[in-house]
Design a protein around this motif. Structure first.
Motif, PDB file in Angstrom:
ATOM      1  N   VAL A  42      41.666  40.423  47.754  1.00 51.34           N
ATOM      2  CA  VAL A  42      41.373  41.415  46.722  1.00 51.34           C
ATOM      3  C   VAL A  42      42.476  41.357  45.679  1.00 51.34           C
ATOM      4  O   VAL A  42      43.654  41.505  46.004  1.00 51.34           O
ATOM      5  CB  VAL A  42      41.272  42.836  47.312  1.00 51.34           C
ATOM      6  N   GLN A  43      42.093  41.143  44.417  1.00 50.29           N
ATOM      7  CA  GLN A  43      43.069  41.101  43.346  1.00 50.29           C
ATOM      8  C   GLN A  43      43.344  42.520  42.861  1.00 50.29           C
ATOM      9  O   GLN A  43      42.422  43.261  42.503  1.00 50.29           O
ATOM     10  CB  GLN A  43      42.562  40.234  42.187  1.00 50.29           C
ATOM     11  N   GLY A  44      44.610  42.922  42.894  1.00 45.58           N
ATOM     12  CA  GLY A  44      44.968  44.262  42.484  1.00 45.58           C
ATOM     13  C   GLY A  44      46.314  44.664  43.035  1.00 45.58           C
ATOM     14  O   GLY A  44      47.012  43.867  43.666  1.00 45.58           O
ATOM     15  N   ALA A  45      46.705  45.895  42.789  1.00 45.28           N
ATOM     16  CA  ALA A  45      47.985  46.433  43.231  1.00 45.28           C
ATOM     17  C   ALA A  45      47.748  47.450  44.336  1.00 45.28           C
ATOM     18  O   ALA A  45      46.905  48.341  44.207  1.00 45.28           O
ATOM     19  CB  ALA A  45      48.726  47.074  42.062  1.00 45.28           C
ATOM     20  N   GLY A  46      48.497  47.309  45.433  1.00 45.92           N
ATOM     21  CA  GLY A  46      48.300  48.172  46.591  1.00 45.92           C
ATOM     22  C   GLY A  46      49.282  49.316  46.659  1.00 45.92           C
ATOM     23  O   GLY A  46      50.427  49.212  46.208  1.00 45.92           O
ATOM     24  N   ARG A  47      48.811  50.426  47.251  1.00 47.80           N
ATOM     25  CA  ARG A  47      49.643  51.624  47.409  1.00 47.80           C
ATOM     26  C   ARG A  47      49.244  52.337  48.691  1.00 47.80           C
ATOM     27  O   ARG A  47      48.053  52.491  48.987  1.00 47.80           O
ATOM     28  CB  ARG A  47      49.457  52.544  46.206  1.00 47.80           C
ATOM     29  N   GLY A  71      41.764  45.289  38.598  1.00 48.71           N
ATOM     30  CA  GLY A  71      41.830  45.084  37.161  1.00 48.71           C
ATOM     31  C   GLY A  71      43.236  44.979  36.632  1.00 48.71           C
ATOM     32  O   GLY A  71      43.451  44.900  35.428  1.00 48.71           O
ATOM     33  N   VAL A  72      44.237  44.966  37.540  1.00 47.89           N
ATOM     34  CA  VAL A  72      45.619  44.785  37.117  1.00 47.89           C
ATOM     35  C   VAL A  72      45.818  43.313  36.820  1.00 47.89           C
ATOM     36  O   VAL A  72      45.565  42.457  37.663  1.00 47.89           O
ATOM     37  CB  VAL A  72      46.607  45.244  38.215  1.00 47.89           C
ATOM     38  N   GLY A  73      46.250  42.988  35.609  1.00 46.32           N
ATOM     39  CA  GLY A  73      46.352  41.598  35.189  1.00 46.32           C
ATOM     40  C   GLY A  73      47.408  40.836  35.947  1.00 46.32           C
ATOM     41  O   GLY A  73      48.422  41.381  36.386  1.00 46.32           O
ATOM     42  N   VAL A  75      45.808  41.931  49.697  1.00 42.82           N
ATOM     43  CA  VAL A  75      45.839  42.505  48.344  1.00 42.82           C
ATOM     44  C   VAL A  75      46.981  41.842  47.582  1.00 42.82           C
ATOM     45  O   VAL A  75      48.141  41.922  47.999  1.00 42.82           O
ATOM     46  CB  VAL A  75      46.059  44.030  48.392  1.00 42.82           C
ATOM     47  N   GLU A  76      46.654  41.169  46.481  1.00 43.33           N
ATOM     48  CA  GLU A  76      47.678  40.474  45.694  1.00 43.33           C
ATOM     49  C   GLU A  76      47.410  40.692  44.218  1.00 43.33           C
ATOM     50  O   GLU A  76      46.298  40.509  43.744  1.00 43.33           O
ATOM     51  CB  GLU A  76      47.677  38.975  46.026  1.00 43.33           C
ATOM     52  N   ARG A  77      48.442  41.077  43.479  1.00 47.35           N
ATOM     53  CA  ARG A  77      48.260  41.427  42.074  1.00 47.35           C
ATOM     54  C   ARG A  77      48.431  40.250  41.120  1.00 47.35           C
ATOM     55  O   ARG A  77      47.879  40.252  40.022  1.00 47.35           O
ATOM     56  CB  ARG A  77      49.217  42.556  41.676  1.00 47.35           C
ATOM     57  N   ASP A  91      45.858  54.719  36.834  1.00 48.40           N
ATOM     58  CA  ASP A  91      44.898  54.955  35.761  1.00 48.40           C
ATOM     59  C   ASP A  91      44.579  53.670  34.990  1.00 48.40           C
ATOM     60  O   ASP A  91      43.806  53.694  34.037  1.00 48.40           O
ATOM     61  CB  ASP A  91      45.452  55.996  34.779  1.00 48.40           C
ATOM     62  N   SER A  92      45.198  52.536  35.391  1.00 50.02           N
ATOM     63  CA  SER A  92      45.046  51.309  34.623  1.00 50.02           C
ATOM     64  C   SER A  92      43.806  50.516  35.010  1.00 50.02           C
ATOM     65  O   SER A  92      43.498  49.515  34.389  1.00 50.02           O
ATOM     66  CB  SER A  92      46.285  50.418  34.807  1.00 50.02           C
TER      67      SER A  92
END
Length: 490
Positions: free
Chosen positions: A122-127, A139-141, A37-39, A157-158
């Motif tokens: 996967v493009q995005g921010a992980g938690r 969908g995080v740019g 996962v990488e933003r 929510d972004s």
């Protein structure tokens, strides 16, 4: 232990920098199902805005320095006597465009390696959600070079989110530049080291705040590109955490080449002043320039990631606490790289990541040994170190002897017009085992490797010095230092 298979084991890596992608490759090689996962972009800040770009910038500055040194070795250019210089100038927009192309190319190479190994990206921010689950906000740019990166755990929510199940979770989210409340970056005149790649004109006068590794390297770069540079250091010398002899050489070179170095000068704030900046020092003095570069450390990307909620212990500085095999306080959750604060080097992050997956998936593994880590500062000359330090010896923590040889006596150095630098070896008293060393020289990053091999394999000075070296070569000084340590031992 023989070959192991991690088939049907799922691994989720949060962060695609050196710690993350090296861990992913190692886990895939062992047969695990791996998701990264990488933003922002594969390779992380190390590839996109930090290590790769800064070293490419340094290489450009070093290339220009060759023209400045040409006359000293008898080389002249057509019209040189008329112009009085070599007519070499840096077009920073072109320089930065090339650097960003190199960074993107390296990022693409990493993507190809991961995909060929069967790793899903996967493009995005992980938690962390706990219980072996990772939520990914998609969908995080991606973060542009001039934009301050947000924490890895972005606003849920972004964008759309998905939940990944994992037997092993590795957090490798890195760090970002620390900024001052009184020196807020604007991406134009007040800059972090991740924002300088958007410059389209070479700064007329760059003020670098902070004389650690990042500050010293970038001050050297812009000085070599033709800028006036002022380096503000809060300590007695530049590179205060490095070998004192080495740091003194670099500071002397900086001053000789025209850099203004302000020691024992702490910056209190930076403000815009028209088309320039004013840096106010805590003692009331002011330094004016066209641009200011903040190099005052970094902070880990660990906020809003669900770490504390999942039970992962985090230090007061925000770093994830790990042991020597990269385990956190939660079973099945590991961490690697700058977010752990163990040693802020890409090579260490990569090793932490590889160790983590090997340990978690049952492969043979040795715990991380920082005493064998070699590091390099890419100033001119470079400073490379490995093993124990001179301070360890001087302060009685290690019983060892040292020898320092200046490179001005080395025949190859004379041929290459090397005017500064030395090699230093440390050998333990009694056994004469080599336990560390320092090299200050052009390409010290390459010359440190034989010393690192000696430290890792516990070679003594006789074994080291009896190995043939090429004549003439810089490495001949390494063997000579070992021979002199033998004489001291006798």
């Amino acid at each position: 232990m023989g070959a192991v298979s991690a088939a049907n084991r799922s691994v989720v890596v949060i962060g695609g920098g050196p710690g993350g992608y090296e861990a992913a490759l190692g886990a895939a090689q062992l047969g695990a199902e791996v998701t990264v996962v990488e933003r922002s972009g594969m390779g992380g800040a190390a590839v996109l805005t930090d290590c790769v770009p800064s070293k490419a910038l340094i290489a450009t500055a070093d290339f220009m320095e060759r023209f400045s040194a040409a006359r000293r070795i008898g080389v002249h250019f057509d019209g040189d006597e008329v112009r009085g210089d070599q007519g070499v100038t840096a077009h920073i927009a072109d320089v930065n465009a090339r650097i960003m192309e190199l960074a993107q190319a390296q990022s693409r190479d990493i993507v190809e390696r991961l995909e060929s190994a069967g790793v899903e990206i996967v493009q995005g921010a992980g938690r962390l959600l706990g219980g072996g689950q990772v939520e990914v906000v998609q969908g995080v740019g991606a973060v542009a070079s001039g934009e301050e990166p947000a924490p890895h755990g972005a606003d849920r929510d972004s964008g759309e989110s998905l939940v990944l199940e994992a037997d092993l979770i590795l957090v490798a989210t890195g760090a970002r530049p620390r900024v001052m409340d009184t020196a807020v970056p604007d991406g134009e005149r007040i800059l972090t080291w991740q924002q300088i790649w958007d410059l389209t004109e070479l700064p007329e006068h760059l003020i670098v705040i902070g004389s650690g590794v990042t500050g010293a390297e970038l001050a050297h770069s812009y000085l070599g590109l033709g800028c006036a540079v002022t380096l503000i250091s809060s300590r007695d010398r530049v590179l205060p955490g490095e070998d004192a002899d080495a740091a003194n050489v670099v500071e002397e070179v900086f001053r000789r080449r025209g850099m203004a170095v302000l020691n024992r000068s702490r910056a209190g704030g930076v403000r815009r002043d028209g088309n320039g900046v004013v840096v106010t020092l805590e003692d009331g003095r002011e330094v004016t320039g066209s641009h200011a570069l903040l190099a005052v450390g970094s902070i880990p990307n660990t906020t809003d990631m669900g770490l504390e909620e999942a039970g992962v212990r985090v230090s007061r500085s925000g770093h994830i606490e790990v042991d020597r095999v990269s385990r956190t306080s939660v079973a099945g959750v590991y961490a690697a790289g700058d977010c752990t604060g163990v040693f802020p080097l890409a090579s260490v992050a990569a090793m932490q990541g590889r160790i983590a997956v090997a340990h978690a998936l049952g492969d043979a593994v040795a715990p991380l040994s920082l005493g064998k880590v070699s590091s390099n500062i890419f100033t001119d000359p470079e400073i490379a170190t490995v093993g124990v330090s001179q301070a360890d010896i001087d302060e009685g923590r290690v019983d060892a002897r040292s020898v320092m040889l200046p490179l001005t006596k080395n025949p190859r150095a004379k041929m290459q017009n090397v005017q500064d630098g030395f090699v230093k070896l440390f050998a333990r008293s009694g056994s004469h085992t080599i336990v560390g060393g320092v090299v200050v020289a052009p390409r010290a990053s390459e010359l440190i490797f034989p010393i690192a091999l000696a430290v890792a394999n516990r070679l003594n000075v006789d074994q080291f010095s009896s190995t043939f070296t090429v004549y003439p070569s810089m490495s001949g000084s390494l063997a000579e230092a070992a021979r002199q340590l033998h004489e001291i031992a006798d």
